[in-house]
Design a protein around this motif. Structure first.
Motif, short mmCIF file in Angstrom:
data_model
loop_
_atom_site.label_atom_id
_atom_site.label_comp_id
_atom_site.label_asym_id
_atom_site.label_seq_id
_atom_site.Cartn_x
_atom_site.Cartn_y
_atom_site.Cartn_z
N UNK A 39 0.79 -1.23 -0.03
CA UNK A 39 0.06 -0.21 -0.16
C UNK A 39 1.01 1.08 -0.02
N UNK A 40 0.31 2.49 -0.25
CA UNK A 40 0.70 3.77 -0.14
C UNK A 40 0.51 4.28 0.96
N UNK A 41 1.41 5.14 1.55
CA UNK A 41 1.32 5.92 2.76
C UNK A 41 0.32 7.22 2.52
N UNK A 42 -0.58 7.61 3.63
CA UNK A 42 -1.52 8.45 3.40
C UNK A 42 -1.03 9.85 3.48
N UNK A 105 -7.76 0.33 4.60
CA UNK A 105 -6.50 1.05 5.06
C UNK A 105 -6.24 0.85 6.36
N UNK A 106 -4.80 0.65 6.64
CA UNK A 106 -4.28 0.02 7.94
C UNK A 106 -3.69 1.47 8.53
N UNK A 172 -1.58 -2.28 14.94
CA UNK A 172 -2.09 -2.14 13.50
C UNK A 172 -3.54 -2.68 13.63
N UNK A 173 -4.52 -1.76 12.98
CA UNK A 173 -5.83 -1.80 12.67
C UNK A 173 -6.31 -1.53 11.41
N UNK A 209 -1.75 3.36 6.03
CA UNK A 209 -1.20 2.78 4.80
C UNK A 209 -2.62 2.42 3.95
N UNK A 210 -2.73 3.20 2.74
CA UNK A 210 -4.01 2.83 1.82
C UNK A 210 -3.53 1.39 1.10
N UNK A 211 -4.34 0.34 1.31
CA UNK A 211 -4.07 -0.88 0.50
C UNK A 211 -4.32 -0.66 -0.99
N UNK A 212 -3.30 -1.25 -1.64
CA UNK A 212 -3.45 -1.26 -3.05
C UNK A 212 -3.52 -2.82 -3.79
#
Length: 220
Positions: A39-42, A105-106, A172-173, A209-212
């Motif tokens: 994922x990419x960091x928000x 999103x994590x 982490x959640x 982190x947005x999951x990709x």
């Protein structure tokens, strides 16, 4: 306990689209029972890989696994700069049923304690405090996944931990969206619970982190 690996990538500028494409292609070559989320960091320019690799001989170093080496080398060839790599002994799999990695999103929170303080008794107090916080917090919050928590195996540097390395407690959640997380920290339950963690008086870092891309086998 599950050992989970976290790899952070950065670089200026980070070609996110190219990195996503490289990760997707690399995952096509992973055939065995591995569990990987990219994922990419928000809030910042960066990307992150969260993975749990079956077959690692010591449970913390999967580098001897051929598929792992091929996957990591392919991702690195995208031009992303490896900023950090570390392992966390989580209390549960991030990829299991309702695990954090199943969220869109994590949220990650990492707390830094002087390594000399982190005895087994200290670890238990920290974990018990977190569970008290979580029990209060989640009473009024729409929780999208279960939480996972544990200790980073490698000691870390932190500017506010003087004279020694730090041991880190990481939580982490998973959330359906950033909005769900932001609404959760506005609740009375969060305001009531957060002093429990602030009483640690420890440096901490939060990121999202947005999951990709996710590849995971079904857990039994």
């Amino acid at each position: 306990m599950v050992v989970t690996e976290i790899i952070d990538f950065g670089g200026e500028p980070l070609n996110v689209k190219n990195l996503i494409r490289k990760v997707a292609v690399a995952l096509e070559g992973v055939k065995n029972s591995q569990h990987i989320a990219f994922g990419t960091k928000v809030q910042e320019n960066g990307a992150q890989i969260l993975s749990e690799w079956d077959g690692a001989q010591d449970g913390t170093n999967p580098s001897r696994i051929q598929e792992y080496s091929s996957f990591i080398n392919s991702v690195r060839s995208s031009g992303g700069e490896l900023q950090s790599l570390y392992h966390v002994a989580l209390n549960r799999s991030a990829f299991g049923t309702d695990g954090p990695a199943t969220g869109n999103m994590i949220e990650y929170v990492q707390n830094y304690f002087p390594a000399s303080r982190v005895t087994p008794e200290f670890r238990k107090r920290v974990e018990d405090d977190f569970l008290k916080f979580d029990e209060i917090y989640t009473k009024e919050v729409r929780v999208d996944t279960s939480v996972a928590y544990g200790w980073v195996l490698e000691e870390q540097d932190h500017e506010n931990v003087k004279g020694e390395k730090a041991r880190c407690f990481l939580v982490c959640r998973g959330w359906e969206s950033m909005d769900h997380f932001e609404q959760s920290v506005k609740t009375d339950a969060y305001k009531k619970a957060i002093p429990i963690l602030l009483a640690w008086n420890a440096p901490w870092k939060m990121w999202h982190v947005e999951q990709k891309v996710i590849k995971s086998t079904t857990f039994a």
